[in-house]
Design a protein around this motif. Structure first.
Motif, PDB file in Angstrom:
ATOM      1  N   VAL A 125      54.522 106.458  84.742  1.00 30.63           N
ATOM      2  CA  VAL A 125      55.031 107.066  85.976  1.00 30.63           C
ATOM      3  C   VAL A 125      53.909 107.755  86.742  1.00 30.63           C
ATOM      4  O   VAL A 125      53.182 108.588  86.195  1.00 30.63           O
ATOM      5  CB  VAL A 125      56.141 108.085  85.650  1.00 30.63           C
ATOM      6  N   GLU A 126      53.798 107.399  88.019  1.00 32.94           N
ATOM      7  CA  GLU A 126      52.843 108.082  88.888  1.00 32.94           C
ATOM      8  C   GLU A 126      53.420 109.424  89.319  1.00 32.94           C
ATOM      9  O   GLU A 126      54.605 109.521  89.648  1.00 32.94           O
ATOM     10  CB  GLU A 126      52.561 107.233  90.128  1.00 32.94           C
ATOM     11  N   ASP A 127      52.584 110.436  89.321  1.00 28.05           N
ATOM     12  CA  ASP A 127      53.014 111.744  89.792  1.00 28.05           C
ATOM     13  C   ASP A 127      53.091 111.732  91.322  1.00 28.05           C
ATOM     14  O   ASP A 127      52.541 110.847  91.986  1.00 28.05           O
ATOM     15  CB  ASP A 127      52.037 112.819  89.322  1.00 28.05           C
ATOM     16  N   GLN A 128      53.778 112.726  91.879  1.00 28.80           N
ATOM     17  CA  GLN A 128      53.872 112.828  93.336  1.00 28.80           C
ATOM     18  C   GLN A 128      52.476 112.975  93.936  1.00 28.80           C
ATOM     19  O   GLN A 128      51.662 113.782  93.486  1.00 28.80           O
ATOM     20  CB  GLN A 128      54.744 114.032  93.722  1.00 28.80           C
ATOM     21  N   ARG A 129      52.186 112.170  94.935  1.00 32.05           N
ATOM     22  CA  ARG A 129      50.839 112.148  95.503  1.00 32.05           C
ATOM     23  C   ARG A 129      50.559 113.373  96.375  1.00 32.05           C
ATOM     24  O   ARG A 129      51.447 113.874  97.067  1.00 32.05           O
ATOM     25  CB  ARG A 129      50.638 110.877  96.329  1.00 32.05           C
ATOM     26  N   VAL A 130      49.301 113.799  96.325  1.00 32.91           N
ATOM     27  CA  VAL A 130      48.823 114.893  97.170  1.00 32.91           C
ATOM     28  C   VAL A 130      47.695 114.327  98.029  1.00 32.91           C
ATOM     29  O   VAL A 130      46.697 113.836  97.488  1.00 32.91           O
ATOM     30  CB  VAL A 130      48.310 116.079  96.338  1.00 32.91           C
ATOM     31  N   PRO A 131      47.852 114.327  99.341  1.00 35.86           N
ATOM     32  CA  PRO A 131      46.824 113.753 100.225  1.00 35.86           C
ATOM     33  C   PRO A 131      45.435 114.327  99.938  1.00 35.86           C
ATOM     34  O   PRO A 131      45.267 115.533  99.764  1.00 35.86           O
ATOM     35  CB  PRO A 131      47.302 114.159 101.625  1.00 35.86           C
ATOM     36  N   GLY A 132      44.455 113.434  99.844  1.00 37.34           N
ATOM     37  CA  GLY A 132      43.081 113.856  99.619  1.00 37.34           C
ATOM     38  C   GLY A 132      42.702 114.030  98.164  1.00 37.34           C
ATOM     39  O   GLY A 132      41.526 114.238  97.851  1.00 37.34           O
ATOM     40  N   GLU A 133      43.682 113.961  97.249  1.00 42.29           N
ATOM     41  CA  GLU A 133      43.394 114.123  95.821  1.00 42.29           C
ATOM     42  C   GLU A 133      43.503 112.789  95.088  1.00 42.29           C
ATOM     43  O   GLU A 133      44.178 111.862  95.548  1.00 42.29           O
ATOM     44  CB  GLU A 133      44.363 115.130  95.188  1.00 42.29           C
TER      45      GLU A 133
ATOM     46  N   ASN B 103      55.288 105.713  94.079  1.00 42.30           N
ATOM     47  CA  ASN B 103      55.966 106.322  95.229  1.00 42.30           C
ATOM     48  C   ASN B 103      57.033 107.313  94.759  1.00 42.30           C
ATOM     49  O   ASN B 103      58.212 107.199  95.116  1.00 42.30           O
ATOM     50  CB  ASN B 103      56.603 105.246  96.129  1.00 42.30           C
ATOM     51  N   CYS B 104      56.619 108.243  93.957  1.00 41.59           N
ATOM     52  CA  CYS B 104      57.553 109.176  93.322  1.00 41.59           C
ATOM     53  C   CYS B 104      57.541 110.541  94.015  1.00 41.59           C
ATOM     54  O   CYS B 104      56.511 110.993  94.506  1.00 41.59           O
ATOM     55  CB  CYS B 104      57.192 109.364  91.854  1.00 41.59           C
TER      56      CYS B 104
ATOM     57  N   ARG C 264      66.803 105.259  84.958  1.00 44.69           N
ATOM     58  CA  ARG C 264      67.592 106.309  84.305  1.00 44.69           C
ATOM     59  C   ARG C 264      66.706 107.184  83.423  1.00 44.69           C
ATOM     60  O   ARG C 264      66.796 108.414  83.450  1.00 44.69           O
ATOM     61  CB  ARG C 264      68.714 105.669  83.474  1.00 44.69           C
ATOM     62  N   GLU C 265      65.844 106.552  82.641  1.00 44.76           N
ATOM     63  CA  GLU C 265      64.974 107.312  81.740  1.00 44.76           C
ATOM     64  C   GLU C 265      64.001 108.204  82.516  1.00 44.76           C
ATOM     65  O   GLU C 265      63.719 109.329  82.118  1.00 44.76           O
ATOM     66  CB  GLU C 265      64.202 106.357  80.819  1.00 44.76           C
ATOM     67  N   VAL C 266      63.489 107.695  83.637  1.00 43.47           N
ATOM     68  CA  VAL C 266      62.586 108.511  84.455  1.00 43.47           C
ATOM     69  C   VAL C 266      63.318 109.731  84.991  1.00 43.47           C
ATOM     70  O   VAL C 266      62.816 110.860  84.944  1.00 43.47           O
ATOM     71  CB  VAL C 266      61.998 107.676  85.618  1.00 43.47           C
ATOM     72  N   ALA C 267      64.541 109.521  85.496  1.00 39.89           N
ATOM     73  CA  ALA C 267      65.324 110.636  86.035  1.00 39.89           C
ATOM     74  C   ALA C 267      65.638 111.666  84.949  1.00 39.89           C
ATOM     75  O   ALA C 267      65.620 112.878  85.192  1.00 39.89           O
ATOM     76  CB  ALA C 267      66.612 110.116  86.665  1.00 39.89           C
ATOM     77  N   GLU C 268      65.902 111.187  83.718  1.00 40.35           N
ATOM     78  CA  GLU C 268      66.274 112.086  82.621  1.00 40.35           C
ATOM     79  C   GLU C 268      65.080 112.876  82.093  1.00 40.35           C
ATOM     80  O   GLU C 268      65.194 114.057  81.767  1.00 40.35           O
ATOM     81  CB  GLU C 268      66.900 111.286  81.478  1.00 40.35           C
ATOM     82  N   GLU C 269      63.924 112.217  81.977  1.00 42.93           N
ATOM     83  CA  GLU C 269      62.792 112.823  81.272  1.00 42.93           C
ATOM     84  C   GLU C 269      61.746 113.443  82.186  1.00 42.93           C
ATOM     85  O   GLU C 269      60.862 114.160  81.721  1.00 42.93           O
ATOM     86  CB  GLU C 269      62.131 111.780  80.367  1.00 42.93           C
ATOM     87  N   MET C 270      61.829 113.170  83.482  1.00 41.30           N
ATOM     88  CA  MET C 270      60.821 113.678  84.404  1.00 41.30           C
ATOM     89  C   MET C 270      61.363 114.771  85.319  1.00 41.30           C
ATOM     90  O   MET C 270      60.931 114.906  86.467  1.00 41.30           O
ATOM     91  CB  MET C 270      60.239 112.524  85.240  1.00 41.30           C
ATOM     92  N   ASN C 271      62.336 115.500  84.832  1.00 40.23           N
ATOM     93  CA  ASN C 271      62.864 116.665  85.561  1.00 40.23           C
ATOM     94  C   ASN C 271      63.344 116.315  86.968  1.00 40.23           C
ATOM     95  O   ASN C 271      63.044 117.005  87.946  1.00 40.23           O
ATOM     96  CB  ASN C 271      61.811 117.769  85.644  1.00 40.23           C
ATOM     97  N   GLY C 272      64.060 115.192  87.065  1.00 37.65           N
ATOM     98  CA  GLY C 272      64.647 114.820  88.337  1.00 37.65           C
ATOM     99  C   GLY C 272      63.737 114.040  89.264  1.00 37.65           C
ATOM    100  O   GLY C 272      64.109 113.758  90.411  1.00 37.65           O
TER     101      GLY C 272
ATOM    102  N   CYS D 278      61.515 107.720  91.766  1.00 32.12           N
ATOM    103  CA  CYS D 278      60.420 106.835  92.171  1.00 32.12           C
ATOM    104  C   CYS D 278      60.946 105.692  93.026  1.00 32.12           C
ATOM    105  O   CYS D 278      61.959 105.064  92.688  1.00 32.12           O
ATOM    106  CB  CYS D 278      59.699 106.291  90.945  1.00 32.12           C
ATOM    107  N   GLY D 279      60.230 105.421  94.118  1.00 30.02           N
ATOM    108  CA  GLY D 279      60.688 104.403  95.060  1.00 30.02           C
ATOM    109  C   GLY D 279      60.469 102.986  94.576  1.00 30.02           C
ATOM    110  O   GLY D 279      61.255 102.094  94.892  1.00 30.02           O
ATOM    111  N   LYS D 280      59.388 102.749  93.832  1.00 31.67           N
ATOM    112  CA  LYS D 280      59.066 101.391  93.394  1.00 31.67           C
ATOM    113  C   LYS D 280      58.912 101.329  91.876  1.00 31.67           C
ATOM    114  O   LYS D 280      58.251 102.185  91.280  1.00 31.67           O
ATOM    115  CB  LYS D 280      57.768 100.918  94.053  1.00 31.67           C
ATOM    116  N   PHE D 281      59.510 100.295  91.298  1.00 33.51           N
ATOM    117  CA  PHE D 281      59.348 100.012  89.872  1.00 33.51           C
ATOM    118  C   PHE D 281      58.756  98.606  89.759  1.00 33.51           C
ATOM    119  O   PHE D 281      59.435  97.616  90.032  1.00 33.51           O
ATOM    120  CB  PHE D 281      60.681 100.117  89.125  1.00 33.51           C
ATOM    121  N   HIS D 282      57.492  98.542  89.390  1.00 36.98           N
ATOM    122  CA  HIS D 282      56.799  97.264  89.283  1.00 36.98           C
ATOM    123  C   HIS D 282      56.983  96.720  87.859  1.00 36.98           C
ATOM    124  O   HIS D 282      56.550  97.347  86.889  1.00 36.98           O
ATOM    125  CB  HIS D 282      55.310  97.439  89.584  1.00 36.98           C
TER     126      HIS D 282
END
Length: 262
Positions: free
Chosen positions: A109-117, A194-195, A156-164, A167-171
């Motif tokens: 799972v990709e973490d939420q992106r921060v511009p410039g990082e 895209n999380c 479902r597993e991402v929603a359960e284990e990643m504190n809500g 993610c927009g895309k699942f490749h």
């Protein structure tokens, strides 16, 4: 002499008590085993702890012959004795032990992106029963519940284990057999991108008490690491389970990751 006789008498009594305990324990085990055999009469399994509802493998093209004999089953898995005759061979292997296990998902799972990082990914630091007490990096893994699609299970597993986290895309990275000779189900690997945490959480309609894949009982600490650190951890073998290692390696070769790193 009197002292020796007293010691001998005491040891004799102790041995007699131990013998009674062994007989009693054996009797309890016999009753327990009988109960297990009787409870499995509907599934024709030698021992049943609970009913296995996952996929059961039988493939004539690969060499399956006759009817598999179920030895042990639980909601997690079923151990059976297969008869196997490979194409072109006259030999039949009647003692081929086979494990049917629920198909699973693994998700990096990709973490939420921060511009410039630099892009970051979410992993766990944890141990597992089979890891000899060692700590490992890990990614999301879980059972595909009966009747559930692989991608839905991943979401479902991402929603359960990643504190809500949503993610927009699942490749989809592929479906792979865990053990080509003994079964153990298939692993479906995904890369989630895209999380963010500001999307409305989706309900998946599965009651947690009915899930085969119950939540982990081992402690797991969620951490966010950079793409550079993820590559380093993969090279250094810090993901100690082969399914985690394979999914991470596949994700690192995905165009979504390669192009973003250039």
């Amino acid at each position: 002499m009197t002292s020796q006789r007293n010691i001998f008498a005491f040891l004799s009594i102790l041995l007699f008590v131990a013998l009674l305990f062994v007989i009693h324990s054996h009797s309890k085990c016999e009753k327990s085993a009988t109960t297990l055999r009787n409870s499995s009469s509907s599934s024709s399994c030698e021992i049943t702890f609970s009913e296995y509802k996952g996929h059961q493998y039988y493939n004539k093209e690969s060499g399956s012959v006759g009817t598999p004999k179920c030895l042990v089953e639980s909601k997690w898995m079923k151990l059976s004795q297969h008869s196997v005759k490979f194409p072109g061979s006259k030999t039949v292997f009647d003692d081929w032990l086979w494990i049917d296990y629920h198909d699973r998902i693994n998700v990096l799972v990709e973490d939420q992106r921060v511009p410039g990082e630099e892009r970051k990914f979410l992993v766990f630091e944890q141990s597992k029963y089979a890891l000899e007490g060692r700590q490992s990096l890990a990614i999301i893994g879980g059972v595909i519940e009966p009747g559930e699609e692989a991608e839905n299970a991943a979401r479902r597993e991402v929603a359960e284990e990643m504190n809500g986290l949503q993610c927009g895309k699942f490749h989809f990275l592929g479906r792979y057999r865990t053990d080509v000779n003994r079964g153990m189900g298939w692993v479906n690997s995904f890369l989630a991108t895209n999380c963010s945490r500001d999307q409305k959480a989706k309900s998946f309609g599965i009651d947690e008490k009915d899930e085969v894949g119950a939540p982990d009982t081992e402690r797991q600490d969620l951490t966010s690491i950079t793409l550079s650190r993820l590559k380093e951890a993969s090279r250094n073998g810090e993901f100690l389970e082969v399914q985690w290692t394979a999914t991470v390696a596949l994700a690192l070769m995905h165009p979504e990751v390669i192009e973003a790193a250039q």
